[in-house]
Design a protein around this motif. Sequence first.
Motif, mmCIF file in Angstrom:
data_model
loop_
_atom_site.group_PDB
_atom_site.id
_atom_site.type_symbol
_atom_site.label_atom_id
_atom_site.label_comp_id
_atom_site.label_asym_id
_atom_site.label_seq_id
_atom_site.Cartn_x
_atom_site.Cartn_y
_atom_site.Cartn_z
ATOM 1 N N ASP A 258 -79.381 17.263 86.400
ATOM 2 C CA ASP A 258 -79.599 16.702 85.013
ATOM 3 C C ASP A 258 -79.198 17.441 83.647
ATOM 4 O OD1 ASP A 258 -80.753 14.464 86.134
ATOM 5 O OD2 ASP A 258 -82.927 15.333 85.979
ATOM 6 N N GLU A 262 -72.255 16.055 80.301
ATOM 7 C CA GLU A 262 -72.185 14.750 80.553
ATOM 8 C C GLU A 262 -70.808 14.163 81.315
ATOM 9 O OE1 GLU A 262 -73.599 11.100 77.926
ATOM 10 O OE2 GLU A 262 -72.106 12.208 76.977
ATOM 11 N N GLU A 263 -69.615 14.903 80.819
ATOM 12 C CA GLU A 263 -68.393 14.406 81.397
ATOM 13 C C GLU A 263 -68.524 14.765 82.835
ATOM 14 O OE1 GLU A 263 -64.921 15.634 78.656
ATOM 15 O OE2 GLU A 263 -66.462 16.857 78.193
ATOM 16 N N GLN A 265 -71.083 14.659 85.012
ATOM 17 C CA GLN A 265 -71.887 13.563 85.517
ATOM 18 C C GLN A 265 -71.273 12.409 85.689
ATOM 19 O OE1 GLN A 265 -75.971 12.999 83.937
ATOM 20 N NE2 GLN A 265 -76.063 15.255 83.577
ATOM 21 N N GLN A 266 -70.105 11.952 84.904
ATOM 22 C CA GLN A 266 -69.470 10.878 84.836
ATOM 23 C C GLN A 266 -68.700 10.724 86.035
ATOM 24 O OE1 GLN A 266 -67.218 11.020 81.250
ATOM 25 N NE2 GLN A 266 -68.796 9.748 80.009
ATOM 26 N N ARG A 461 -73.657 6.285 79.264
ATOM 27 C CA ARG A 461 -72.448 7.067 79.287
ATOM 28 C C ARG A 461 -72.247 8.221 80.194
ATOM 29 N NH1 ARG A 461 -69.491 6.943 74.376
ATOM 30 N NH2 ARG A 461 -70.070 4.980 73.193
ATOM 31 N N ASN A 462 -73.133 8.454 81.144
ATOM 32 C CA ASN A 462 -73.158 9.408 81.959
ATOM 33 C C ASN A 462 -72.537 8.834 83.360
ATOM 34 O OD1 ASN A 462 -75.445 8.427 82.590
ATOM 35 N ND2 ASN A 462 -76.421 10.429 83.172
ATOM 36 N N PRO A 478 -67.852 10.754 76.110
ATOM 37 C CA PRO A 478 -69.156 10.854 75.097
ATOM 38 C C PRO A 478 -68.503 11.140 73.761
ATOM 39 C CG PRO A 478 -68.591 12.848 76.413
ATOM 40 C CD PRO A 478 -67.498 11.754 76.756
#
Length: 604
Positions: A258, A262-263, A265-266, A461-462, A478
């Motif tokens: 977590d 974010e990128e 996680q994508q 988005r993730n 993002p």
Amino acid sequence: MAAKYPEFQLRLPSGDGINRARGLLLDETGTNGSRKFLVRSGSPARDHVMPSFAKHFRGQFRRREELKAAGVLVPSARWPGWLELTEDVECGSPSFAAELLVGAPRNGWIEWRTEDGAPLSDFMSGIWAGPNRPWLVRGSNVTGLDLVQRLWLPEGRVTLAASRLRQGIQQGISKEHLRALVQEDYESTATYGQKQQLVEDQHAFLSRMKPGDTVCTISGGKLYVGEITGEVEQTESEDRRSNLRRPVEWQPTGHPYDELPEELQQKLSIQHDVVDLTSVQAHIEGLGLTDEELVEEAEAIERDPSMEIPALTARRELELPEPTEELADELLVHDSEWLREVRDLLWDERQLVLYGPPGTGKTFIALKLAEFLGGGPEQVKLVQFHPSYAYEDFFEGFRPQEDAQTREVAFRLTAGPLRELADLASREGNRHIPYFLIIDEINRANLAKVFGELYFLLEYRNKSVRLTYSGDDFALPPNLFVIGTMNTADRSIALVDAAMRRRFAFVELSPRTEPTRGLLRRWLAKEGKDAEPAELLDALNSRIDDPDFRIGPSYLMKKGVYREGGLERTWRTKILPLMEEHHYGEGVDIEKRYGLAALRESLG
């Protein structure tokens, strides 16, 4: 020892006045299959380590301390301020050996070189050419077992199930050869699509991965990172879960999923057993390290100070600038606080719709605000939806294209405006820059048809999804923002379903509320004109019961309105026809109710 390999040398940071460390690659392997490496006696070592070394490289740090205590790694008499080995030292891998001497992260497969500069990796058979890459290999649920905790971390391995693949497969096998074998060996046990994916995963594991590559895996809500330290091995695993194996030196601690960028996680959400993570390599290299530690690491490897550190570049924060009073004055907005609220909604939701009656300046405000927040018009792309607009127009699809040389026309996969802008926004070096897609008249198309599987990405988005046409795994960057405009007088607003409403923030631009209500009056004052048109517009809208059909100020903010007879002409040809349409079939006398003479009389 393996005489077939030459002696390799390692240049230490700031070591211009000292000898290079020397070592040999051994044929002997560790219990997990790692290629061992022997560092020669007399090799120099740095007398200090980077501050985070003990935290992130516990095994190497502990070995250094043991060698010091045993009198094997001692202050050098030949090179004051350096350490020196007094006897040969055997290490579990070339990278372990390099890190032991340098006290900082090192890829030994690249850093150890022959006298004429060839890296150690050039001497490994069946190795895929090119720079080192990071990979994701899934192992937390292999036919019901978590191999990461059960096998990989305890034994220093990464594995891939290939239970039906025949024995004797060699490292470096070509994809075409492997495809033929998979077709035969899995003929009756896998579908066509499964065979295609088996070929991709097994070829990556067998032929594209190489020693020195980074490997990642997810287990128990954490991302674990390691380095591949040897060649692939094929075994006849009894449980058929780990037939292809590679040795790995895992880092001692995992990183909470977590808390990952974010990128990253994508990319980790792609549902394949093996995934190339090269596009997020900089994020992986920076995991667990502070900015200060990354700078120290760069200094330890003598990185060119004029070059940006990739991990720090990847961390550059995406920002949307705060709207200024100057922007509010340019847009004739009553209060810059309203613009800040719109900016905050974009920041929180990434998608926003400006809605209201015609003539309220929705498209104008969307474009100007996007250009301000993005830093210029080159970060903004506008498309207009219409009833025949489709997914293939918006994102990607097969379109007829003429070959420039043969002049023949063929259907080719073509990117639409969203795919083009997303590809631009996701380029390395662009990820901290905001990009904006303006969708004018967003409610006039069949939104479910146009967005397709992208509906999911607007909310998550993730995550990533498999695309319909190209088959690529795609995620919305993002730093890509979407602003739609919606005409509430157009009854196609009924096409906007609950799923769409949930994914967008909605901001009203209506003549009954600011910033639209006083816009014409502010514009007239700025232009030095009489306020009568604003008073007439207010009187007109007060007679329109349905707020969605009230008239916006843009109709009266054009130069032609203020030429001789311009106001009467605009009222007769632009505004009254709208009223005719609104009251069609009701028998209302439009001129008597909405005409200029009637409105002027009410004002007088």
